[in-house]
Design a protein around this motif. Structure first.
Motif, mmCIF file in Angstrom:
data_model
loop_
_atom_site.group_PDB
_atom_site.id
_atom_site.type_symbol
_atom_site.label_atom_id
_atom_site.label_comp_id
_atom_site.label_asym_id
_atom_site.label_seq_id
_atom_site.Cartn_x
_atom_site.Cartn_y
_atom_site.Cartn_z
ATOM 1 N N VAL A 503 0.710 -1.223 -0.002
ATOM 2 C CA VAL A 503 -0.083 0.151 -0.145
ATOM 3 C C VAL A 503 0.709 1.090 -0.011
ATOM 4 C CG1 VAL A 503 -1.510 1.320 1.348
ATOM 5 C CG2 VAL A 503 -2.029 -1.082 1.091
ATOM 6 N N LEU A 504 1.893 1.296 0.728
ATOM 7 C CA LEU A 504 2.627 2.497 0.890
ATOM 8 C C LEU A 504 3.546 2.592 -0.303
ATOM 9 C CD1 LEU A 504 3.786 2.766 4.750
ATOM 10 C CD2 LEU A 504 2.332 4.244 3.739
ATOM 11 N N GLN A 505 3.962 1.510 -0.955
ATOM 12 C CA GLN A 505 4.723 1.709 -2.050
ATOM 13 C C GLN A 505 3.912 2.374 -3.158
ATOM 14 O OE1 GLN A 505 7.955 1.506 -1.914
ATOM 15 N NE2 GLN A 505 8.741 -0.298 -3.118
ATOM 16 N N ARG A 506 2.739 2.183 -3.138
ATOM 17 C CA ARG A 506 1.777 2.683 -4.458
ATOM 18 C C ARG A 506 1.701 4.184 -4.025
ATOM 19 N NH1 ARG A 506 0.660 2.750 -8.788
ATOM 20 N NH2 ARG A 506 -1.527 3.636 -9.373
ATOM 21 N N ILE A 507 1.984 4.676 -2.614
ATOM 22 C CA ILE A 507 1.524 5.777 -2.122
ATOM 23 C C ILE A 507 2.635 6.754 -2.301
ATOM 24 C CG2 ILE A 507 0.543 7.276 -0.342
ATOM 25 C CD1 ILE A 507 -1.237 5.168 0.469
ATOM 26 N N CYS A 508 3.965 6.106 -2.054
ATOM 27 C CA CYS A 508 5.051 6.980 -1.755
ATOM 28 C C CYS A 508 5.965 7.101 -3.138
ATOM 29 C CB CYS A 508 6.117 6.309 -0.941
ATOM 30 S SG CYS A 508 5.284 6.146 1.074
ATOM 31 N N ALA A 509 6.524 8.221 -3.615
ATOM 32 C CA ALA A 509 7.164 8.198 -4.754
ATOM 33 C C ALA A 509 8.730 7.800 -4.399
ATOM 34 C CB ALA A 509 7.353 9.834 -4.849
ATOM 35 N N ASN A 510 8.994 7.386 -3.108
ATOM 36 C CA ASN A 510 10.381 6.926 -2.849
ATOM 37 C C ASN A 510 10.133 5.387 -2.663
ATOM 38 O OD1 ASN A 510 13.280 6.804 -2.289
ATOM 39 N ND2 ASN A 510 13.210 8.346 -0.922
ATOM 40 N N ASP A 511 11.216 4.821 -2.487
ATOM 41 C CA ASP A 511 11.197 3.363 -2.286
ATOM 42 C C ASP A 511 11.086 2.945 -0.629
ATOM 43 O OD1 ASP A 511 11.208 0.753 -2.339
ATOM 44 O OD2 ASP A 511 13.332 0.507 -3.270
ATOM 45 N N ILE A 512 9.979 2.605 -0.320
ATOM 46 C CA ILE A 512 9.861 2.240 1.166
ATOM 47 C C ILE A 512 9.929 0.621 1.311
ATOM 48 C CG2 ILE A 512 8.788 4.298 1.889
ATOM 49 C CD1 ILE A 512 6.792 1.151 1.429
ATOM 50 N N ALA A 513 10.364 -0.036 0.432
ATOM 51 C CA ALA A 513 10.532 -1.666 0.705
ATOM 52 C C ALA A 513 12.045 -1.586 1.229
ATOM 53 C CB ALA A 513 10.477 -2.292 -0.635
ATOM 54 N N VAL A 514 12.262 -1.207 2.143
ATOM 55 C CA VAL A 514 13.729 -1.114 2.927
ATOM 56 C C VAL A 514 13.678 -2.221 3.908
ATOM 57 C CG1 VAL A 514 14.278 1.188 2.158
ATOM 58 C CG2 VAL A 514 12.927 0.729 4.219
ATOM 59 N N ASP A 534 4.726 15.539 2.307
ATOM 60 C CA ASP A 534 6.070 15.482 2.555
ATOM 61 C C ASP A 534 6.750 15.194 3.756
ATOM 62 O OD1 ASP A 534 8.923 16.582 1.300
ATOM 63 O OD2 ASP A 534 8.672 17.708 3.492
ATOM 64 N N LEU A 535 7.115 13.787 4.105
ATOM 65 C CA LEU A 535 7.270 13.298 5.376
ATOM 66 C C LEU A 535 8.267 12.117 5.321
ATOM 67 C CD1 LEU A 535 5.587 10.602 4.270
ATOM 68 C CD2 LEU A 535 3.592 11.903 5.007
ATOM 69 N N THR A 536 8.343 11.691 6.623
ATOM 70 C CA THR A 536 9.304 10.162 6.680
ATOM 71 C C THR A 536 8.521 9.251 6.891
ATOM 72 O OG1 THR A 536 9.656 10.742 8.973
ATOM 73 C CG2 THR A 536 11.329 11.797 7.407
ATOM 74 N N ILE A 537 9.141 8.023 6.647
ATOM 75 C CA ILE A 537 8.591 6.665 6.914
ATOM 76 C C ILE A 537 9.557 5.834 7.416
ATOM 77 C CG2 ILE A 537 7.518 4.789 6.027
ATOM 78 C CD1 ILE A 537 5.629 6.329 4.323
ATOM 79 N N MET A 696 13.994 15.397 -6.785
ATOM 80 C CA MET A 696 14.001 14.148 -7.532
ATOM 81 C C MET A 696 14.784 12.968 -6.974
ATOM 82 S SD MET A 696 11.680 13.848 -9.765
ATOM 83 C CE MET A 696 12.027 12.710 -10.625
ATOM 84 N N PHE A 697 15.740 13.477 -5.931
ATOM 85 C CA PHE A 697 16.981 12.634 -5.173
ATOM 86 C C PHE A 697 15.910 11.723 -4.340
ATOM 87 C CE2 PHE A 697 16.075 16.058 -2.151
ATOM 88 C CZ PHE A 697 16.005 15.371 -1.085
ATOM 89 N N ALA A 698 14.507 11.990 -3.926
ATOM 90 C CA ALA A 698 13.643 11.361 -3.300
ATOM 91 C C ALA A 698 12.524 10.722 -3.894
ATOM 92 C CB ALA A 698 13.034 12.040 -2.286
ATOM 93 N N VAL A 699 12.747 10.696 -5.319
ATOM 94 C CA VAL A 699 11.647 9.807 -6.155
ATOM 95 C C VAL A 699 12.268 8.621 -6.856
ATOM 96 C CG1 VAL A 699 10.111 9.985 -8.155
ATOM 97 C CG2 VAL A 699 10.708 12.154 -6.463
ATOM 98 N N LYS A 700 11.760 7.490 -6.923
ATOM 99 C CA LYS A 700 12.398 6.394 -7.592
ATOM 100 C C LYS A 700 11.395 6.024 -8.754
ATOM 101 C CE LYS A 700 15.774 5.916 -4.725
ATOM 102 N NZ LYS A 700 15.710 7.080 -4.140
ATOM 103 N N PRO A 701 11.529 6.631 -9.635
ATOM 104 C CA PRO A 701 10.516 6.361 -10.991
ATOM 105 C C PRO A 701 10.551 4.798 -11.469
ATOM 106 C CG PRO A 701 11.940 8.393 -11.370
ATOM 107 C CD PRO A 701 12.629 7.677 -10.250
ATOM 108 N N ALA A 702 11.755 4.128 -10.987
ATOM 109 C CA ALA A 702 11.941 2.803 -11.621
ATOM 110 C C ALA A 702 11.416 1.618 -10.950
ATOM 111 C CB ALA A 702 13.446 2.577 -12.169
ATOM 112 N N LYS A 703 10.922 2.149 -9.594
ATOM 113 C CA LYS A 703 10.758 1.147 -8.649
ATOM 114 C C LYS A 703 9.331 0.218 -9.194
ATOM 115 C CE LYS A 703 7.451 3.350 -5.282
ATOM 116 N NZ LYS A 703 7.338 4.033 -4.117
ATOM 117 N N GLN A 704 9.329 -0.866 -8.859
ATOM 118 C CA GLN A 704 8.532 -1.839 -9.379
ATOM 119 C C GLN A 704 6.941 -1.665 -9.126
ATOM 120 O OE1 GLN A 704 9.044 -5.748 -8.235
ATOM 121 N NE2 GLN A 704 8.397 -6.732 -9.909
ATOM 122 N N GLY A 705 6.360 -1.651 -9.938
ATOM 123 C CA GLY A 705 4.918 -1.432 -9.633
ATOM 124 C C GLY A 705 4.275 0.205 -9.591
ATOM 125 N N GLY A 706 5.472 1.006 -9.926
ATOM 126 C CA GLY A 706 4.846 2.413 -10.005
ATOM 127 C C GLY A 706 4.414 3.058 -8.601
#
Ligand SMILES: Cc1cc2nc3c(=O)[nH]c(=O)nc-3n(C[C@H](O)[C@H](O)[C@H](O)COP(=O)(O)OP(=O)(O)OC[C@H]3O[C@@H](n4cnc5c(N)ncnc54)[C@H](O)[C@@H]3O)c2cc1C
Length: 815
Positions: A503-514, A534-537, A696-706
């Motif tokens: 759910v969060l991967q879909r909402i976040c522009a950064n990669d949270i599968a960490v 604009d926040l931290t997870i 853009m440093f906090a955005v991962k356009p290539a992450k799986q699933g968009g």
């Protein structure tokens, strides 16, 4: 014959004042025909009918000014379009200043207005006198003249909007009260009226001072309260001519308007009188309240000095009518966080006539488009907190709200009423150490600390305020030793469940599968690529994430989160704000200090930047996260509330040895400005994308699933950027920047500042602001330089940078 009411409509608007009719008008302009407006009595019979009809354009913020500017244009053409007279006239308006600080405020406003082409001229006392010959200008320092400001007849204008709406297909029903809003628990589904139910896809409340009670019945909080509002109309006033502009004398809480040979004198007194705190009487219609000459006398006496001829003219009418006021003197617009498809436009704080055109337009666009058509955070209903609907809080706060319209709009001005609503566990300790508190979302937060012998109270000014030097000392502690901030006001949510990551991967522009224990800085984007949050997870366990965001946006952000959790997802979001106090320990000595009190290994190897884990301080187990908003080495400590004071004491006791200082929000703001950290609500909003904002440093356009907004962002990436966020520093160390100042490059205004503060370490005023250019804003264009920032009419040279002026490589943060 009674008109048959429909059983269904695409949209039902409740309330037939100037605002409701404007929304109906604008919805039909957008092509919606199935629009039904319901009015419990007759059109205009609430507050609208008795308004003084001033249509000013200059507001405290850029976007609200734009909306008022639109209203003026609309009213100027409405009569021609509808055939219904409006009484609209553009005689202009003058605001006068009787001291230098007020004059600076007016000139700063005039500078801001330039950024979107609103005509405003500074004028001298002699010029004021030539436009208003009867005035005494002995004490006047200067003023501003807006030639296109208008005045209108509120009843006729509302009727014209209603006529325009019906011409577009809307149906209006008078003498038909809505008793309740229907919902399925998640979304509004219609209204129950005196004569049956109407189902609807959208319901809009434009019910003025009735809104709070009607909304509360369906679980929605709309904090507003009616107050008495006064003006007088004199007998025929010799010498007043029909061409006089409206005159505002804010230093004496008064406005003057020629009205068919008479004078209308209105008041914005500092101590307003709440009315009908237990509910508006059922039969209230075209109502007037009893006169209160004693309350009005100070205004009248000051007005007689301004306009000596007033002493010789009798008063024909003393008018007292109710109007609704909100805790922050800004109206409430948009979809409610509690119920989807329930929209509101209410709480107009005595500027409903001049706001109705713009507010009606953007609300209609919001409903049709499903999102705000521009950044409307200033007036977005989601900024309100549920506690603000409380009677005790509201009735006290609105005594202050009304007067704030004409009070000085000081930078950093704090409310004086209804304080102390939300206190962190450290409150008494901070107070004992000299904290001067400011309020945000009801939280009391130290803004600065007064040293011994100095009273922790504000002395406001557009120049350096009394806390400037004290905040500078706190700022230097952050840069040189270590400082501690109380950040308990952060809003915190837990997202848990088997599908939480997805759910969060879909909402976040950064990669949270960490991995567990990582902190990710991210934006949440809307479908247009604009920044919703604009926040931290922090990943705290396999299926558990802690979301941390600003207190002021907490309600908005959890609303966005919950609406984006799919029905069938195994994930829930829980607000945990009250369960965790937060201390932020920042500065080069933060590691040594926290290691001393915790015994933990905080080295780079054991505890790198962007990680989070539990440590023990004293007897408390708490979560330490290595992140920063001030651009230094540091940790945020998330402490179970009941253990919080023990941790505070342990750090303070150990802190002396490391040069620890308590620091407030002013120091935090000046530090983040040096590092060009963005602030949602100022520098970034739902209409700015990470590309434009340099994130853009906090955005991962290539992450799986968009992710939501990715496609729009990628489309934008293929084109030149027509606006870009840039950091500025004035060359002259003296002037101060706040925000909304025009940015010049050569002979062109290229944007305006979005936030400003003095950078104590860099020794200059700093700002962030978007530079625009229709052909694209390249790095070369910024490097060309030639930038100036205008402050109250004077331009100051500024250097511009796309990278932070302080520690651009973040060596200190990672040190
Ligand atoms: C003395 C005074 C002077 C003012 N001067 C100015 C000025 O110069 N310029 C300016 O811009 N503003 C001015 N204002 C403010 C302005 O009048 C208001 O902001 C504006 O009229 C608010 O419009 P509204 O449509 O939100 O509310 P209202 O006009 O109160 O309309 C709300 C309507 O909703 C209806 N309603 C409520 N509940 C229900 C229900 N359950 N079912 C159906 N209908 C319902 C009510 O009957 C009412 O007609 C002034 C106000 C006062 C009191």
């Amino acid at each position: 014959m009674t008109k048959q009411i429909p059983s269904h409509a695409q949209v039902v608007i409740v309330g037939g004042g100037v605002v409701g009719t404007s929304i109906a008008y604008h919805l039909t302009k957008l092509g919606w025909r199935d629009v039904v407006l319901l009015e419990r009595k007759r059109l205009t019979s609430g507050t609208t009918w008795h308004a003084a009809g001033l249509v000013g354009q200059l507001r405290a913020t850029a976007n609200l000014t734009k909306l008022a500017q639109y209203t003026t244009g609309l009213y100027a053409t409405l009569e021609k379009e509808t055939g219904q007279a409006t009484g609209f006239m553009q005689r202009g308006s003058i605001s006068i200043a009787t001291n230098e600080e007020r004059f600076e405020e007016l000139k700063r406003g005039a500078s801001m207005a330039k950024t979107f082409g609103l005509e405003v001229h500074g004028i001298t006392p002699a010029e004021i006198r030539s436009k208003w010959p009867l005035l005494n200008v002995d004490d006047v320092v200067g003023g501003v003249f807006l030639p296109n400001d208008g005045q209108t007849n509120p009843i006729d204008t509302t009727m014209a909007l209603a006529k325009g709406a019906t011409m577009g297909g809307a149906r209006i029903f008078e003498n038909l009260a809505v008793r309740s809003i229907s919902s399925n628990g998640k979304r509004a589904t219609g209204v129950v009226t005196d004569r049956g139910e109407i189902s609807a896809e959208y319901v809009v409340l434009a019910t003025g001072m009735w809104s709070r009670a009607l909304a509360r019945d369906c679980g929605v909080d709309l904090p507003l309260q009616a107050c008495e509002h006064f003006y007088i109309v004199t007998e025929n006033f010799p010498g007043l001519t029909a061409d006089l502009p409206v005159l505002r004398d804010p230093d004496h809480c008064a406005y003057f308007k020629e009205d068919a040979g008479k004078l209308l004198l209105g008041a914005f007194e500092p101590n307003a009188k709440p009315w009908a705190v237990d509910g508006i009487p059922e039969d209230f219609e075209f109502g007037e309240l009893p006169e209160d000459l004693e309350h009005f006398t100070p205004i009248l006496e000051a007005a007689m000095k301004r306009l000596p001829a007033l002493e010789r003219v009798g008063i024909r009418k003393f008018f007292n009518g109710p109007e609704s006021f909100t805790p922050d003197v800004r109206y409430m617009l948009g979809e409610t966080p509690e119920l989807a498809h329930l929209y509101v436009a209410t709480g107009f704080n005595s500027i409903g006539i001049q706001s109705a055109g713009g507010a009606g337009k953007v609300l209609a666009e919001w409903i049709v488009g499903g999102h705000p058509p521009m950044d409307l955070w200033d007036v977005d209903v989601r900024r309100m907190q549920p506690f603000q609907s409380g009677k005790a809080y509201l009735t006290q706060r609105v005594t202050e709200s009304l007067g704030l319209l004409y009070a000085m709009h000081w930078p950093y001005r704090q409310y004086e009423t209804s304080r102390g609503m939300r206190l962190s566990p450290f409150h008494e300790r901070l107070k004992a150490r000299g904290a001067c508190f400011g309020e945000a979302a009801g939280w009391e937060r130290p803004n600065w600390f007064a040293p011994p012998g100095v009273a922790p109270v504000y002395r406001y000014s557009y120049k350096r305020q009394n806390w400037f030097a004290h905040a500078a000392v706190e700022h230097e502690a952050v840069r040189e030793t270590v400082a501690m901030f109380d950040m308990t006001s952060f809003a915190k949510f837990l997202v848990q469940g088997r599908d939480a990551e997805g759910v969060l991967q879909r909402i976040c522009a950064n990669d949270i599968a960490v991995p567990i224990g990582r902190v990710v800085y991210t934006q949440w984007l809307n479908e247009r690529g604009g920044i919703e949050a604009d926040l931290t997870i922090t990943r705290t366990a396999e299926n558990s994430f802690m979301v941390v965001t600003a207190g002021a946006t907490g309600r908005r952000d959890i609303g966005w989160l919950c609406r984006n959790i799919p029905e069938d997802a195994r994930a829930i979001a829980t607000e945990i704000t009250s369960s965790l106090a937060v201390l932020s320990v920042m500065g080069p000595n933060a590691r040594a200090l926290l290691a001393a009190v915790s015994g933990a290994d905080l080295s780079n190897a054991a505890f790198p930047f962007g990680t989070s884990r539990e440590i023990t301080i004293g007897r408390a187990r708490l979560r330490a996260s290595r992140i920063t908003y001030v651009g230094e080495l540091g940790w945020e400590l998330y402490i179970p509330t009941e253990f919080a004071c023990g941790v505070f004491d342990a750090i303070v006791v150990a802190g002396d040895e490391f040069g620890l200082r308590l620091a407030g929000m002013h120091a935090m703001d000046s530090c983040r400005m040096e590092k060009a950290y963005r602030h949602w609500g100022h520098d970034i909003s739902d209409e700015d994308t990470p590309l434009e904002a340099g994130l853009m440093f906090a955005v991962k356009p290539a992450k799986q699933g968009g992710f939501i907004g990715r496609d729009a962002l990628m489309r934008q990436a293929d084109r030149p950027l027509t606006k870009r966020l840039v950091q500025f520093a004035l060359r002259d160390p003296e002037p101060l920047l706040y925000h909304n100042e025009p940015i010049w490059q050569g002979a062109r205004i290229v944007g305006r500042t979005t936030s400003g503060a003095h950078g104590h370490h860099l020794g200059r005023a700093l700002a962030l602001g978007y530079v625009t250019h229709p052909d694209g804003v390249s790095a070369e264009l910024i490097a060309e330089g030639g930038f100036e920032i205008e402050v109250a009419g004077t331009r100051f040279a500024a250097s511009a940078s796309l990278t932070p002026l302080y520690d651009p490589k973040s060596a200190r943060v990672r040190g």
